[in-house]
Design an enzyme around this catalytic site. Structure first.
Site, PDB file in Angstrom:
ATOM      1  CB  THR A  37      -0.962   0.044   1.199  1.00 52.64           C
ATOM      2  OG1 THR A  37      -0.268   0.551   2.360  1.00 52.64           O
ATOM      3  CG2 THR A  37      -1.557  -1.326   1.493  1.00 52.64           C
ATOM      4  CE1 TYR A 141       8.062   7.846  14.677  1.00 47.11           C
ATOM      5  CE2 TYR A 141       9.649   7.365  16.408  1.00 47.11           C
ATOM      6  CZ  TYR A 141       9.026   7.024  15.228  1.00 47.11           C
ATOM      7  OH  TYR A 141       9.358   5.847  14.600  1.00 47.11           O
ATOM      8  CE  LYS A 145       6.322   4.431  15.260  1.00 45.63           C
ATOM      9  NZ  LYS A 145       5.823   3.374  14.353  1.00 45.63           N
ATOM     10  CB  VAL A 174      15.823   1.658   9.660  1.00 44.36           C
ATOM     11  CG1 VAL A 174      15.980   0.699   8.488  1.00 44.36           C
ATOM     12  CG2 VAL A 174      15.347   0.907  10.906  1.00 44.36           C
ATOM     13  CB  THR A 176      14.460   4.464   5.654  1.00 42.17           C
ATOM     14  OG1 THR A 176      14.144   5.070   6.920  1.00 42.17           O
ATOM     15  CG2 THR A 176      14.525   2.949   5.831  1.00 42.17           C
TER      16      THR A 176
END
Length: 234
Positions: A37, A141, A145, A174, A176
């Protein structure tokens, strides 16, 4: 034990970063079909993936995706955002926006797909958390989480009798786009994806995907100064 081979999996946020690595790893492990998605399904580039439009915080979008993916047996709630709003100075709407994506978004998706997974004979849900679920260093954040971690723990109890296992994955930085600004060690998306799928296949309650996450989890029973050196007294 959950088998990925022959399964039908939906990965939210499946067009880039960890999501894209998950799609690739799922097919390598023999998944029959993977729905990937994205807000714009044209950004899904894996040749075998089934692109699916989804905005996790939009109930109508979630309902439309569920209507199109009636064969799902494994759900991976990977999509997330990092607003990092400050509780004192940032607009409250920024904080709400973080929770809409990181807490209510996966809740909406889970509620839509639980009946589908149950109807298909049971399966698995994996939720992506963060080491910051346990350390309040990133404002909204961290809070979103932490709330999502609690949601996962509750869902695990609710869904076990319905034949659906639940795994939570926690990880630090990570490599990214989301962590492009950060210095220090970063896990590769491929490593995190592999550990995530190992967790699904072993029906693990939690996956701690790097040394920092394991260190922080082990220190949760310590005094506050251990996790927050700035609070330690001389």
């Amino acid at each position: 034990m959950t088998s990925i081979e022959g399964s039908v999996v939906l990965v939210t946020g499946g067009s880039r970063g960890i999501g894209r690595a998950l799609v690739e790893a799922l097919y390598e492990r023999g998944a029959k079909k993977v729905y990937a998605t994205a807000r714009d399904p044209k950004t899904v580039t894996h040749p075998d993936a089934v692109p699916l439009a989804l905005e996790v915080s939009d109930p109508a979008s979630v309902a439309a995706a569920a209507e199109q993916a009636q064969d799902v047996t494994i759900l991976i709630n990977n999509a997330g955002a990092a607003v990092n709003a400050n509780f004192l100075d940032s607009p409250v709407e920024d904080i709400r926006r973080e929770f809409e994506t990181n807490f209510y978004g996966p809740l909406l998706v889970t509620r839509a797909f639980v009946p589908i997974i149950e109807r298909n004979g049971g399966g698995h849900i994996l939720n992506f958390h963060s080491v910051l679920s346990w350390v309040g260093l990133a404002g909204s954040y961290s809070a979103s989480k932490a709330a999502f971690w609690s949601q996962t723990n509750s869902l695990r109890l609710d869904l076990k009798p319905r034949g659906i296992e639940v795994t939570g994955l926690h990880v630090g930085y990570v490599d990214t786009d989301m962590a492009a600004h950060a210095d220090g060690p970063k896990s590769s998306p491929e490593s995190v994806a592999a550990q995530a799928l190992d967790g699904i296949e072993s029906d693990a309650f939690e996956v701690l995907a790097d040394d920092l996450t394991r260190q922080v989890k082990a220190g949760l029973s310590a005094e506050g100064g251990a996790l927050y050196p700035q609070l330690a007294t001389a």
